[in-house]
Design an enzyme around this catalytic site. Structure first.
Site, PDB file in Angstrom:
ATOM      1  N   GLU A  89      10.251 -18.856   8.461  1.00 51.80           N
ATOM      2  CA  GLU A  89      10.120 -18.873   7.008  1.00 51.80           C
ATOM      3  C   GLU A  89      10.265 -20.334   6.589  1.00 51.80           C
ATOM      4  O   GLU A  89      11.353 -20.823   6.308  1.00 51.80           O
ATOM      5  CB  GLU A  89      11.209 -18.030   6.340  1.00 51.80           C
ATOM      6  CG  GLU A  89      10.893 -17.804   4.873  1.00 51.80           C
ATOM      7  CD  GLU A  89      12.088 -17.535   3.986  1.00 51.80           C
ATOM      8  OE1 GLU A  89      11.867 -17.232   2.811  1.00 51.80           O
ATOM      9  OE2 GLU A  89      13.238 -17.656   4.437  1.00 51.80           O
ATOM     10  N   ASP A 149      14.700 -16.134   9.272  1.00 49.68           N
ATOM     11  CA  ASP A 149      14.925 -16.244   7.833  1.00 49.68           C
ATOM     12  C   ASP A 149      15.521 -17.616   7.478  1.00 49.68           C
ATOM     13  O   ASP A 149      16.439 -18.105   8.165  1.00 49.68           O
ATOM     14  CB  ASP A 149      15.913 -15.142   7.429  1.00 49.68           C
ATOM     15  CG  ASP A 149      16.155 -15.075   5.940  1.00 49.68           C
ATOM     16  OD1 ASP A 149      15.187 -14.796   5.219  1.00 49.68           O
ATOM     17  OD2 ASP A 149      17.301 -15.292   5.504  1.00 49.68           O
TER      18      ASP A 149
END
Ligand code: NOJ
Length: 570
Positions: A295, A235
């Site tokens: 990401e 993330d």
């Protein structure tokens, strides 16, 4: 990034925007080709699951791990090889799991560690690997590390987070802005210092310059690999480090949906130290032949390229989000984006949707031909060279179901940014399994409402309809797993002046697959001369086509949004 989410996030992300080999995994797609020197993840199809919304096995209105385990059969039959599950660790759920309070457990709302083990085993049986979501940048403010950190200036975990004095009374240390609105600094009265949070105030940033933080986080990934996960989606990797001198970020023109000035995150994102850390995470991943998916919001191929690392020592799969920013059916723009990612020094990773962006069904749909367009998009990104990551429900043409009243909004940014920013609830609604109450997701009212379209767009009904979006996805995925040119082949853009028909050739060892996609609302003809690629038009064989697609010699005729995938032999 969603059209709706885009102005808000993009303005803040502007600086970003400016061994288990396939054959060794029990139950792996039995019919799959490949394994010719490619690591397993290059042949795999990934599928993102938002666990709150997939299947609710205990009927409390929220999905869970046992629900996911119960659908391994479905995932296998669909043609999925690996599922990425967004965070299911214990969490106060302020950001629906992206605020982790214990990295080595499962939130009771989703089940237990033994349910997790059961899910890994169920996946193994069906050839579906498990990818967890790792949130390295920040924890929850309820994580014991942070509770200790805020307790006193001399607490053992004080330096695990980023604490600073304000510039003056009531003034934060600098002008950095939280991507979710307001200053990125919150004053904590206990110690009268500010802590830094790139996201919500309930998501304090960890201090990755502290070796103790680095160690515990690397060990945590190792712990999950030992438990059977095949990789992580990382993330917000670009936000791991901040300028220690806290220089102010440059202010840009205008304001965002939260009313904050647009800002260039020059000093708090994308610092070179990020790459050192990715190399360390990669070393640990390599111990278990695991894959790291990033990401990675980037604005150009050079930035994307950096995430692969020198000689490929960072992320194997940085996601190409530039592809999702083409929010219209434009062959020239798609060609440009594909050419850019093809020129990078790593394996392309394509996505058209996720839990932060408006569903592809709405982004590309024209309101009249949405199903045809959903099929076109499926036939498109699932036949490119690279690994696709699907988003749950995309395969049945699930649409966004945005809240219409502020009081119904669950995603906090939808409340603070209302009405300009409605939040991300719309793309996170329950999976539509059948036409019964709550779309078969739960026997109780789900945490988010299902859209009315579940009556027609659901797994059970679409399985029965040979012309459904689901059956198109299944056909393309089955072909992808068995056709060598689609698995291994190179990508060559064709007819590059054509503004309506997107076409390309995937070729491998004298065999090729031609893909022709009419991205316009009018019928189109396209003529192909493949002699330069060593192919004649004589040996074409249609593999998958829309109802009115036809070929004659080297000419293809396509109805509006029609598609053709054909085998081409020399
Ligand atoms: C990116 C995740 O995809 C998003 O859902 C989340 O809110 C932020 N990172 C913060 O973790």
């Amino acid at each position: 990034m969603s059209r709706r989410f885009a102005p808000f996030l993009q303005s803040l992300l502007l600086p970003l925007l400016l061994t288990l080999l396939c054959c060794g995994f029990a139950g792996a797609q039995a019919q799959a080709v490949g394994g010719q020197g490619h690591p397993w993840w290059q042949h795999a199809v990934f599928y993102e699951i938002y666990p709150r919304s997939f299947v609710d096995s205990n009927n409390d209105g929220v999905g869970d791990l046992n629900g996911i385990s119960s659908k391994m059969n479905y995932l296998h039959d669909l043609g999925v090889d690996a599922i990425w599950i967004t965070p299911c660790y214990p969490s106060p759920q302020v950001d629906f799991g992206y605020d982790v309070s214990d990295y080595r457990n499962i939130d009771p709302m989703y089940g237990s560690l033994s349910d997790f083990d059961h899910m890994v085993a169920a996946g193994k049986k069906h050839g579906v690997r498990i990818i967890m979501d790792f949130v390295p940048n920040h924890t929850s403010d309820q994580h014991p590390w942070f509770l200790d950190s805020k307790s006193s200036r001399t607490a053992p975990h004080r330096d695990w987070y980023i604490w600073r004095d304000g510039k003056g009374p009531g003034q934060p240390p600098n002008n950095w802005i939280s991507i979710f609105g307001g200053s990125a600094w919150t004053l904590d009265p206990t110690t009268n210092q500010y802590y830094y949070h790139y996201f919500y105030a309930q998501q304090p940033d960890l201090n990755w310059r502290n070796p103790a933080v680095e160690k515990v986080m690397l060990d945590t990934t190792r712990w999950w690999y030992k438990r059977g996960v095949s990789g992580f989606r990382l993330d917000a990797v670009d936000t791991l480090f901040e300028d220690p001198e806290l220089h102010d970020d440059p202010i840009l023109k205008g304001t965002n949906a939260q009313g904050d000035p647009n800002i260039e995150n020059r000093y708090n994102t994308n610092l070179p130290e990020v790459h050192d850390e990715l190399q360390k995470l990669r070393k640990v991943a390599d111990e278990s032949q695991a894959v790291l998916i990033g990401e990675t919001w980037t604005s150009n191929v050079a930035e994307l390229d950096r995430y692969y690392g020198q000689g490929g020592n960072e992320l194997q799969m940085p996601m190409d989000f530039m592809f999702t920013t083409v929010n219209k059916l434009s062959p020239p723009e798609f060609r440009r984006q594909i050419a850019a990612v093809e020129s990078a020094h790593g394996w392309p990773v394509f996505v058209i949707g996720n839990h932060d962006i408006v569903r592809s069904y709405n982004r590309y749909g024209d309101g009249k031909n949405n199903d045809a367009i959903a099929k076109l998009m499926g036939a498109f990104y699932l036949t490119l060279r690279g690994t696709p990551i699907m988003y749950y429900g995309e395969e049945i043409g699930m649409e966004n179901n945005d809240p219409t009243r502020k009081e119904d909004v669950k995603d906090p940014i939808g409340r603070t940014g209302w009405p300009q920013e409605k939040g991300r609830d719309g793309e996170r609604t329950p999976m539509q399994w059948n036409s019964s109450a709550n779309a078969g997701f739960s026997k109780t009212e789900p945490w988010l409402p299902v859209p009315a379209s579940y009556k027609t767009h659901n797994v059970a009904s679409e399985l029965k309809d040979p012309d459904s979006v689901l059956n198109l996805y299944k056909k393309v995925l089955a072909l992808r797993h068995t056709n060598e040119a689609l698995v291994e082949g190179s990508y060559t853009a064709l007819n590059q002046d054509d503004i309506n028909v997107m076409s390309y050739l995937r070729s491998y060892k004298g065999k090729a697959v031609l893909v022709a996609l009419n991205m316009s609302a009018s019928p189109q003809k396209a003529t192909f001369d493949l002699s330069a690629q060593g192919f004649s038009h004589a040996g074409w064989k249609t593999l998958i086509a829309s109802a009115q697609a036809s070929t004659k010699g080297n000419e293809v005729t396509l109805e509006p949004f029609g598609l053709l995938i054909a085998e081409v032999n020399p």
